[in-house]
Design a protein around this motif. Structure first.
Motif, PDB file in Angstrom:
ATOM      1  N   HIS A 189     -34.197   7.252 -39.524  1.00  0.00           N
ATOM      2  CA  HIS A 189     -32.803   6.860 -39.686  1.00  0.00           C
ATOM      3  C   HIS A 189     -32.251   7.114 -41.091  1.00  0.00           C
ATOM      4  O   HIS A 189     -31.057   7.000 -41.298  1.00  0.00           O
ATOM      5  CB  HIS A 189     -32.624   5.382 -39.321  1.00  0.00           C
TER       6      HIS A 189
ATOM      7  N   ARG B 237     -30.035   2.154 -35.538  1.00  0.00           N
ATOM      8  CA  ARG B 237     -31.027   3.119 -35.027  1.00  0.00           C
ATOM      9  C   ARG B 237     -30.374   4.317 -34.342  1.00  0.00           C
ATOM     10  O   ARG B 237     -31.061   5.201 -33.834  1.00  0.00           O
ATOM     11  CB  ARG B 237     -31.971   2.424 -34.041  1.00  0.00           C
TER      12      ARG B 237
ATOM     13  N   TYR C 230     -42.334  -1.496 -27.359  1.00  0.00           N
ATOM     14  CA  TYR C 230     -43.188  -0.319 -27.535  1.00  0.00           C
ATOM     15  C   TYR C 230     -44.380  -0.268 -26.575  1.00  0.00           C
ATOM     16  O   TYR C 230     -45.135   0.704 -26.591  1.00  0.00           O
ATOM     17  CB  TYR C 230     -43.681  -0.254 -28.991  1.00  0.00           C
TER      18      TYR C 230
ATOM     19  N   PRO D  98     -44.230   4.892 -40.185  1.00  0.00           N
ATOM     20  CA  PRO D  98     -44.522   3.500 -40.501  1.00  0.00           C
ATOM     21  C   PRO D  98     -44.525   2.563 -39.300  1.00  0.00           C
ATOM     22  O   PRO D  98     -43.695   2.698 -38.398  1.00  0.00           O
ATOM     23  CB  PRO D  98     -43.398   3.110 -41.477  1.00  0.00           C
TER      24      PRO D  98
ATOM     25  N   GLY E 275     -40.698   6.972 -37.103  1.00  0.00           N
ATOM     26  CA  GLY E 275     -40.427   5.537 -37.141  1.00  0.00           C
ATOM     27  C   GLY E 275     -39.087   5.291 -37.809  1.00  0.00           C
ATOM     28  O   GLY E 275     -38.137   6.061 -37.647  1.00  0.00           O
ATOM     29  N   ALA E 276     -39.016   4.233 -38.601  1.00  0.00           N
ATOM     30  CA  ALA E 276     -37.744   3.874 -39.244  1.00  0.00           C
ATOM     31  C   ALA E 276     -37.244   4.957 -40.201  1.00  0.00           C
ATOM     32  O   ALA E 276     -36.041   5.066 -40.447  1.00  0.00           O
ATOM     33  CB  ALA E 276     -37.908   2.551 -39.986  1.00  0.00           C
TER      34      ALA E 276
ATOM     35  N   VAL F  31     -33.644   4.669 -28.706  1.00  0.00           N
ATOM     36  CA  VAL F  31     -32.987   4.132 -29.906  1.00  0.00           C
ATOM     37  C   VAL F  31     -31.474   3.970 -29.708  1.00  0.00           C
ATOM     38  O   VAL F  31     -30.842   3.119 -30.339  1.00  0.00           O
ATOM     39  CB  VAL F  31     -33.265   5.035 -31.136  1.00  0.00           C
TER      40      VAL F  31
ATOM     41  N   LEU G 208     -46.345   2.356 -36.832  1.00  0.00           N
ATOM     42  CA  LEU G 208     -46.850   2.840 -35.543  1.00  0.00           C
ATOM     43  C   LEU G 208     -48.373   2.681 -35.442  1.00  0.00           C
ATOM     44  O   LEU G 208     -48.933   2.771 -34.351  1.00  0.00           O
ATOM     45  CB  LEU G 208     -46.392   4.280 -35.293  1.00  0.00           C
TER      46      LEU G 208
ATOM     47  N   HIS H  23     -39.276   9.403 -29.903  1.00  0.00           N
ATOM     48  CA  HIS H  23     -39.131   7.963 -30.092  1.00  0.00           C
ATOM     49  C   HIS H  23     -39.589   7.278 -28.818  1.00  0.00           C
ATOM     50  O   HIS H  23     -39.154   7.652 -27.721  1.00  0.00           O
ATOM     51  CB  HIS H  23     -37.684   7.577 -30.431  1.00  0.00           C
ATOM     52  N   ILE H  24     -40.436   6.303 -28.979  1.00  0.00           N
ATOM     53  CA  ILE H  24     -40.989   5.583 -27.834  1.00  0.00           C
ATOM     54  C   ILE H  24     -39.870   4.840 -27.104  1.00  0.00           C
ATOM     55  O   ILE H  24     -39.767   4.875 -25.879  1.00  0.00           O
ATOM     56  CB  ILE H  24     -42.088   4.606 -28.317  1.00  0.00           C
ATOM     57  N   SER H  25     -39.026   4.189 -27.881  1.00  0.00           N
ATOM     58  CA  SER H  25     -37.908   3.444 -27.292  1.00  0.00           C
ATOM     59  C   SER H  25     -36.664   4.320 -27.262  1.00  0.00           C
ATOM     60  O   SER H  25     -36.580   5.326 -27.978  1.00  0.00           O
ATOM     61  CB  SER H  25     -37.623   2.191 -28.138  1.00  0.00           C
TER      62      SER H  25
ATOM     63  N   ARG I 239     -30.368   0.574 -28.566  1.00  0.00           N
ATOM     64  CA  ARG I 239     -30.719  -0.528 -29.466  1.00  0.00           C
ATOM     65  C   ARG I 239     -29.648  -0.724 -30.544  1.00  0.00           C
ATOM     66  O   ARG I 239     -28.533  -0.246 -30.386  1.00  0.00           O
ATOM     67  CB  ARG I 239     -32.113  -0.251 -30.053  1.00  0.00           C
TER      68      ARG I 239
ATOM     69  N   ARG J   9     -47.341  -4.643 -31.967  1.00  0.00           N
ATOM     70  CA  ARG J   9     -46.000  -4.713 -32.535  1.00  0.00           C
ATOM     71  C   ARG J   9     -44.953  -4.700 -31.426  1.00  0.00           C
ATOM     72  O   ARG J   9     -44.882  -3.729 -30.666  1.00  0.00           O
ATOM     73  CB  ARG J   9     -45.834  -3.477 -33.412  1.00  0.00           C
TER      74      ARG J   9
ATOM     75  N   ASN K  78     -42.989  11.266 -34.776  1.00  0.00           N
ATOM     76  CA  ASN K  78     -42.215  10.041 -34.641  1.00  0.00           C
ATOM     77  C   ASN K  78     -42.143   9.445 -36.043  1.00  0.00           C
ATOM     78  O   ASN K  78     -43.096   8.795 -36.490  1.00  0.00           O
ATOM     79  CB  ASN K  78     -42.875   9.067 -33.665  1.00  0.00           C
TER      80      ASN K  78
HETATM   81  C1  DQA Z   1     -39.149   4.233 -33.146  1.00  0.00           C
HETATM   82  C2  DQA Z   1     -37.721   3.692 -33.256  1.00  0.00           C
HETATM   83  C3  DQA Z   1     -37.382   3.326 -34.690  1.00  0.00           C
HETATM   84  O1  DQA Z   1     -36.052   2.821 -34.764  1.00  0.00           O
HETATM   85  C4  DQA Z   1     -38.322   2.269 -35.208  1.00  0.00           C
HETATM   86  O2  DQA Z   1     -38.057   1.981 -36.559  1.00  0.00           O
HETATM   87  C5  DQA Z   1     -39.748   2.644 -35.017  1.00  0.00           C
HETATM   88  C6  DQA Z   1     -40.154   3.257 -33.750  1.00  0.00           C
HETATM   89  C7  DQA Z   1     -39.563   4.490 -31.678  1.00  0.00           C
HETATM   90  O3  DQA Z   1     -40.578   5.141 -31.492  1.00  0.00           O
HETATM   91  O4  DQA Z   1     -38.884   4.043 -30.752  1.00  0.00           O
HETATM   92  O5  DQA Z   1     -40.601   2.371 -35.852  1.00  0.00           O
HETATM   93  O6  DQA Z   1     -39.219   5.463 -33.840  1.00  0.00           O
END
Ligand code: DQA
Length: 143
Positions: A79, A110, A22, A9, A75-76, A103, A11, A99-101, A106, A17, A73
């Motif tokens: 978690h 996450r 990101y 979700p 996304g959320a 986590v 992405l 994960h791009i970031s 953060r 975004r 990935n």
């Molecule tokens: C993510 C990190 C998740 O916490 C976030 O909800 C995302 C992107 C990342 O790629 O860093 O949607 O998965």
């Protein structure tokens, strides 16, 4: 070698975004990076993005027996989705969660990666490059 690249979700909004987290690249550019990295190698990608948990589960089911590896990935959903965790556990190939970031740098919500429990490797914080590293890792397992 067949590799599924699954993005969860929000992405689809990459580039628009939270670019400070990101980056400014789009999902299309991310997929292009992977295609370029695979040039000269015998690799076929199946790209998939969905904002819906059920659709991601259905796509992972389709991957069973039809691809060698998954780069995901979630996304959320990473978690908290036990449904995606269970689908990944049913998959018979190798899995890298990306994960791009970073986590772990953060918010605390996450820090727990439920779906990563099914992964063979996890990459976080390398931006789009993380997907390319995931690809080279899978390649090294199958070449
Ligand atoms: C993510 C990190 C998740 O916490 C976030 O909800 C995302 C992107 C990342 O790629 O860093 O949607 O998965």
């Amino acid at each position: 070698m067949k590799i599924a690249v699954i993005n969860g979700p929000n992405l689809n909004l990459l580039g628009r975004r939270e670019p400070e987290i990101y980056g400014s690249g789009t999902l299309e550019e991310l997929e292009k990076m992977l295609i370029e990295a695979s040039e000269g190698k015998n690799v076929e990608f199946k790209f998939f993005q969905s904002n819906s948990e059920g659709e991601i589960v259905d796509f992972i089911h389709q991957c069973i027996g039809s691809v060698d590896g998954i780069i995901i990935n979630p996304g959320a959903y990473s978690h908290y989705s036990i449904a995606i965790l269970d689908a990944l556990r049913a998959f018979d190939g190798k899995i890298v969660e990306v994960h791009i970031s970073n986590v772990f740098k953060r918010e605390e919500i996450r820090h727990s990666l439920i779906t990563a429990r099914a992964a063979d490797a996890v990459i976080a914080g390398m931006g789009f490059e993380g997907y390319v590293f995931a690809f080279f890792y899978l390649l090294s397992l199958f070449e």
